[in-house]
Design a protein around this motif. Structure first.
Motif, PDB file in Angstrom:
ATOM      1  N   VAL A   1      23.006   7.948  37.154  1.00  0.00           N
ATOM      2  CA  VAL A   1      23.456   8.164  38.522  1.00  0.00           C
ATOM      3  C   VAL A   1      22.409   7.580  39.465  1.00  0.00           C
ATOM      4  CG1 VAL A   1      24.111   9.861  40.279  1.00  0.00           C
ATOM      5  CG2 VAL A   1      24.570  10.334  37.848  1.00  0.00           C
ATOM      6  N   VAL A   2      22.870   6.895  40.507  1.00  0.00           N
ATOM      7  CA  VAL A   2      21.998   6.446  41.588  1.00  0.00           C
ATOM      8  C   VAL A   2      22.438   7.162  42.864  1.00  0.00           C
ATOM      9  CG1 VAL A   2      21.214   4.504  43.011  1.00  0.00           C
ATOM     10  CG2 VAL A   2      21.623   4.180  40.553  1.00  0.00           C
ATOM     11  N   VAL A   3      21.502   7.842  43.498  1.00  0.00           N
ATOM     12  CA  VAL A   3      21.752   8.467  44.800  1.00  0.00           C
ATOM     13  C   VAL A   3      21.049   7.609  45.842  1.00  0.00           C
ATOM     14  CG1 VAL A   3      21.493  10.525  46.215  1.00  0.00           C
ATOM     15  CG2 VAL A   3      21.860  10.753  43.739  1.00  0.00           C
ATOM     16  N   ASP A   4      21.826   6.938  46.671  1.00  0.00           N
ATOM     17  CA  ASP A   4      21.264   6.014  47.655  1.00  0.00           C
ATOM     18  C   ASP A   4      21.337   6.652  49.032  1.00  0.00           C
ATOM     19  OD1 ASP A   4      20.301   3.898  49.073  1.00  0.00           O
ATOM     20  OD2 ASP A   4      21.729   2.425  48.304  1.00  0.00           O
ATOM     21  N   LEU A   5      20.188   7.091  49.509  1.00  0.00           N
ATOM     22  CA  LEU A   5      20.122   7.802  50.786  1.00  0.00           C
ATOM     23  C   LEU A   5      19.710   6.905  51.944  1.00  0.00           C
ATOM     24  CD1 LEU A   5      18.344  11.042  49.499  1.00  0.00           C
ATOM     25  CD2 LEU A   5      20.797  10.676  49.852  1.00  0.00           C
ATOM     26  N   VAL A   6      19.360   5.644  51.660  1.00  0.00           N
ATOM     27  CA  VAL A   6      18.792   4.795  52.714  1.00  0.00           C
ATOM     28  C   VAL A   6      19.361   3.379  52.668  1.00  0.00           C
ATOM     29  CG1 VAL A   6      16.654   6.086  53.072  1.00  0.00           C
ATOM     30  CG2 VAL A   6      16.768   4.394  51.242  1.00  0.00           C
ATOM     31  N   CYS A   7      20.661   3.264  52.523  1.00  0.00           N
ATOM     32  CA  CYS A   7      21.314   1.955  52.580  1.00  0.00           C
ATOM     33  C   CYS A   7      22.074   1.845  53.896  1.00  0.00           C
ATOM     34  CB  CYS A   7      22.268   1.782  51.402  1.00  0.00           C
ATOM     35  SG  CYS A   7      23.140   0.202  51.388  1.00  0.00           S
ATOM     36  N   PHE A   8      21.814   0.773  54.656  1.00  0.00           N
ATOM     37  CA  PHE A   8      22.368   0.675  56.003  1.00  0.00           C
ATOM     38  C   PHE A   8      23.215  -0.569  56.250  1.00  0.00           C
ATOM     39  CE2 PHE A   8      18.338   3.014  56.155  1.00  0.00           C
ATOM     40  CZ  PHE A   8      18.816   4.243  56.574  1.00  0.00           C
ATOM     41  N   THR A   9      23.245  -1.500  55.304  1.00  0.00           N
ATOM     42  CA  THR A   9      24.002  -2.734  55.512  1.00  0.00           C
ATOM     43  C   THR A   9      24.800  -3.092  54.269  1.00  0.00           C
ATOM     44  OG1 THR A   9      22.295  -4.256  54.693  1.00  0.00           O
ATOM     45  CG2 THR A   9      22.174  -3.601  57.028  1.00  0.00           C
ATOM     46  N   ALA A  10      25.888  -3.807  54.474  1.00  0.00           N
ATOM     47  CA  ALA A  10      26.702  -4.267  53.352  1.00  0.00           C
ATOM     48  C   ALA A  10      25.921  -5.230  52.469  1.00  0.00           C
ATOM     49  CB  ALA A  10      27.973  -4.927  53.885  1.00  0.00           C
TER      50      ALA A  10
ATOM     51  N   ILE B   1      28.922  10.547  59.753  1.00  0.00           N
ATOM     52  CA  ILE B   1      30.160  10.767  60.499  1.00  0.00           C
ATOM     53  C   ILE B   1      30.329   9.733  61.605  1.00  0.00           C
ATOM     54  CG2 ILE B   1      30.333  13.225  59.969  1.00  0.00           C
ATOM     55  CD1 ILE B   1      29.227  13.825  62.776  1.00  0.00           C
ATOM     56  N   TRP B   2      29.280   8.950  61.886  1.00  0.00           N
ATOM     57  CA  TRP B   2      29.403   7.919  62.915  1.00  0.00           C
ATOM     58  C   TRP B   2      30.165   6.686  62.438  1.00  0.00           C
ATOM     59  CZ3 TRP B   2      24.801   7.432  66.836  1.00  0.00           C
ATOM     60  CH2 TRP B   2      24.714   8.610  67.562  1.00  0.00           C
ATOM     61  N   VAL B   3      30.697   6.708  61.208  1.00  0.00           N
ATOM     62  CA  VAL B   3      31.675   5.670  60.857  1.00  0.00           C
ATOM     63  C   VAL B   3      32.924   5.847  61.707  1.00  0.00           C
ATOM     64  CG1 VAL B   3      30.836   5.367  58.495  1.00  0.00           C
ATOM     65  CG2 VAL B   3      32.680   7.008  58.933  1.00  0.00           C
ATOM     66  N   HIS B   4      33.097   7.053  62.267  1.00  0.00           N
ATOM     67  CA  HIS B   4      34.131   7.280  63.274  1.00  0.00           C
ATOM     68  C   HIS B   4      33.520   6.975  64.638  1.00  0.00           C
ATOM     69  CE1 HIS B   4      36.429   9.401  60.196  1.00  0.00           C
ATOM     70  NE2 HIS B   4      35.370  10.150  59.952  1.00  0.00           N
ATOM     71  N   GLY B   5      34.233   6.247  65.436  1.00  0.00           N
ATOM     72  CA  GLY B   5      33.808   6.101  66.822  1.00  0.00           C
ATOM     73  C   GLY B   5      34.330   7.299  67.604  1.00  0.00           C
ATOM     74  N   PRO B   6      34.522   7.152  68.912  1.00  0.00           N
ATOM     75  CA  PRO B   6      35.159   8.215  69.687  1.00  0.00           C
ATOM     76  C   PRO B   6      36.500   8.578  69.056  1.00  0.00           C
ATOM     77  CG  PRO B   6      34.229   6.565  71.143  1.00  0.00           C
ATOM     78  CD  PRO B   6      34.118   6.014  69.753  1.00  0.00           C
TER      79      PRO B   6
ATOM     80  N   ARG C   1      38.823   3.582  60.815  1.00  0.00           N
ATOM     81  CA  ARG C   1      37.419   3.422  61.203  1.00  0.00           C
ATOM     82  C   ARG C   1      37.325   2.557  62.456  1.00  0.00           C
ATOM     83  NH1 ARG C   1      37.447   7.062  58.205  1.00  0.00           N
ATOM     84  NH2 ARG C   1      36.341   7.252  56.206  1.00  0.00           N
ATOM     85  N   ARG C   2      36.768   3.131  63.511  1.00  0.00           N
ATOM     86  CA  ARG C   2      36.531   2.400  64.757  1.00  0.00           C
ATOM     87  C   ARG C   2      35.111   2.682  65.226  1.00  0.00           C
ATOM     88  NH1 ARG C   2      41.851   4.489  65.667  1.00  0.00           N
ATOM     89  NH2 ARG C   2      43.434   2.841  65.521  1.00  0.00           N
ATOM     90  N   PRO C   3      34.103   2.364  64.400  1.00  0.00           N
ATOM     91  CA  PRO C   3      32.725   2.700  64.762  1.00  0.00           C
ATOM     92  C   PRO C   3      32.231   1.846  65.922  1.00  0.00           C
ATOM     93  CG  PRO C   3      32.740   1.307  62.817  1.00  0.00           C
ATOM     94  CD  PRO C   3      34.180   1.642  63.108  1.00  0.00           C
ATOM     95  N   VAL C   4      31.271   2.394  66.639  1.00  0.00           N
ATOM     96  CA  VAL C   4      30.584   1.645  67.694  1.00  0.00           C
ATOM     97  C   VAL C   4      29.085   1.745  67.411  1.00  0.00           C
ATOM     98  CG1 VAL C   4      32.371   1.978  69.430  1.00  0.00           C
ATOM     99  CG2 VAL C   4      30.586   3.691  69.196  1.00  0.00           C
ATOM    100  N   GLY C   5      28.360   0.692  67.740  1.00  0.00           N
ATOM    101  CA  GLY C   5      26.918   0.678  67.499  1.00  0.00           C
ATOM    102  C   GLY C   5      26.598   0.164  66.111  1.00  0.00           C
ATOM    103  N   ASP C   6      25.439  -0.452  65.986  1.00  0.00           N
ATOM    104  CA  ASP C   6      25.056  -1.096  64.724  1.00  0.00           C
ATOM    105  C   ASP C   6      25.011  -0.114  63.558  1.00  0.00           C
ATOM    106  OD1 ASP C   6      24.827  -3.487  66.056  1.00  0.00           O
ATOM    107  OD2 ASP C   6      22.630  -3.393  66.253  1.00  0.00           O
ATOM    108  N   TYR C   7      24.528   1.093  63.803  1.00  0.00           N
ATOM    109  CA  TYR C   7      24.383   2.063  62.715  1.00  0.00           C
ATOM    110  C   TYR C   7      25.744   2.430  62.118  1.00  0.00           C
ATOM    111  CZ  TYR C   7      23.110   6.440  60.351  1.00  0.00           C
ATOM    112  OH  TYR C   7      22.938   7.439  59.431  1.00  0.00           O
ATOM    113  N   GLY C   8      26.667   2.849  62.967  1.00  0.00           N
ATOM    114  CA  GLY C   8      27.987   3.227  62.477  1.00  0.00           C
ATOM    115  C   GLY C   8      28.751   2.057  61.883  1.00  0.00           C
ATOM    116  N   ILE C   9      28.634   0.887  62.514  1.00  0.00           N
ATOM    117  CA  ILE C   9      29.336  -0.299  62.009  1.00  0.00           C
ATOM    118  C   ILE C   9      28.805  -0.677  60.630  1.00  0.00           C
ATOM    119  CG2 ILE C   9      29.641  -2.778  62.382  1.00  0.00           C
ATOM    120  CD1 ILE C   9      29.726  -2.124  65.414  1.00  0.00           C
ATOM    121  N   GLY C  10      27.480  -0.648  60.472  1.00  0.00           N
ATOM    122  CA  GLY C  10      26.895  -0.980  59.178  1.00  0.00           C
ATOM    123  C   GLY C  10      27.300  -0.002  58.101  1.00  0.00           C
ATOM    124  N   LYS C  11      27.298   1.278  58.414  1.00  0.00           N
ATOM    125  CA  LYS C  11      27.674   2.289  57.423  1.00  0.00           C
ATOM    126  C   LYS C  11      29.154   2.177  57.046  1.00  0.00           C
ATOM    127  CE  LYS C  11      24.028   4.896  56.509  1.00  0.00           C
ATOM    128  NZ  LYS C  11      23.532   5.114  55.123  1.00  0.00           N
ATOM    129  N   ALA C  12      30.008   1.873  58.016  1.00  0.00           N
ATOM    130  CA  ALA C  12      31.432   1.700  57.714  1.00  0.00           C
ATOM    131  C   ALA C  12      31.647   0.502  56.794  1.00  0.00           C
ATOM    132  CB  ALA C  12      32.227   1.537  59.003  1.00  0.00           C
TER     133      ALA C  12
END
Length: 322
Positions: free
Chosen positions: A75-84, A107-112, A124-135
């Protein structure tokens, strides 16, 4: 039991997850940059294999995925991956052996949001680099799982809280003065009538969900919200925190320009990021697939965090002397 590689092991979630895994009988390899120890000590860390790794540098060199694969994880638990791009490198290296991959989203993969509580099935309608990257990572991992490649589960925490680090305050930002205002009965400005919504979660409850996901094959291919039982409004949180000190909060409900002038542009921008989303996330799927049962309410999580901030001298709640 399993051989579990935890990437980002000494961070907020890993601080609680690694001891949990050891107690459950797993063999744990803990990867971190080695710049600090976990947020609080636990005897279980003496039974953990520690590996120092600079993920950013190894991603750039194209060696990170192979480094993880060489550890022969179940098992790999990846807690710090931010980009595709980072996720792609890891998945390609793991594909020959196909260990279970548990990814920490947000939860920021959801935008407003349009409907509350928001479910994992919402578009998925994320806004901002963090949410967009995670989505983007989330979609990549689900596509990989559907194609018969590396099996994965994506867990989406809310605003992670706990002792040892600053947490999002009832004003939706990191201003330590918010705690002081609520404790001492000083005026606290809030925008949008104080009705913006925050969904906190204690780091140990997130760790609980990751631990459960190791042994719940029905969850493979799913995204799961991991948050406290209920989200709360800013003013609800303010009333709760003030109540710890036997007070009612002294709230100043102001417009955004006034709010920014009172708290400063930096704190106001952070508040706006949170309030503009106002995510209240459903945990019904995590209950059903993982048996997830959060131990902490949002206020419980904040109380434990504040107690540590005060003890560490990061928040001053002393009444000024005349």
């Amino acid at each position: 039991m399993s051989r579990v590689v935890v990437v980002g092991a000494t961070g907020h979630i890993g601080t609680y997850l690694v001891p949990r895994l050891v107690r459950a009988g797993h063999q744990v390899v803990a990867l971190s940059r080695g710049t600090r120890e976990p947020y609080h000590p636990a005897p279980e860390w003496s039974r953990v294999e520690r590996v120092t790794v600079d993920r950013e540098a190894e991603d750039a060199a194209g060696t990170f995925g192979a480094r993880i694969a060489s550890l022969a994880p179940d098992v790999v638990v990846d807690l710090v991956c931010f980009t595709a791009e980072s996720a792609t490198q890891l998945v390609e290296a793991l594909r020959p052996t196909r260990p279970l991959l548990l990814h920490c989203g947000t939860i920021w993969v959801h935008g407003p949001v349009a409907r509350v509580p928001v479910t994992e099935d919402e578009p998925r309608r994320p806004v901002g680099d963090y949410g967009i990257g995670k989505a983007a990572v989330e979609e990549l991992l689900h596509r990989e799982t559907r194609s018969g490649g590396v099996p994965s589960v994506v867990l989406h925490p809310g605003h992670i809280s706990g002792p040892g680090w600053p947490v999002i305050t009832p004003a939706g930002n990191l201003d330590p003065g918010v705690w002081r205002a609520l404790a001492l009965g000083e005026p606290l400005p809030l925008p949008d009538l104080g009705l913006g919504v925050l969904h906190h979660v204690h780091a140990d409850d997130v760790a609980q969900a990751f631990e459960r996901a190791l042994t719940r094959p029905a969850a493979i291919g799913s995204s799961l919200h991991v948050v406290a039982e209920q989200a709360m409004t800013l003013r609800g949180l303010a009333h709760g925190v003030a109540g710890w000190f036997g007070r009612e909060p002294v709230l100043e409900l102001v417009d955004w320009p006034t709010f920014a002038s009172l708290v400063g542009a930096q704190h106001a921008d952070v508040t706006r990021e949170h309030v503009s989303r106002s995510i209240s996330a459903s945990i019904e799927r995590a209950r059903a697939l993982l048996g997830f049962a959060p131990r902490y309410t949002a206020l419980d999580a904040l109380r434990e965090a504040l107690d540590r901030l005060v003890a560490d001298g990061q928040v001053d709640l002393e009444v000024p002397r005349d």
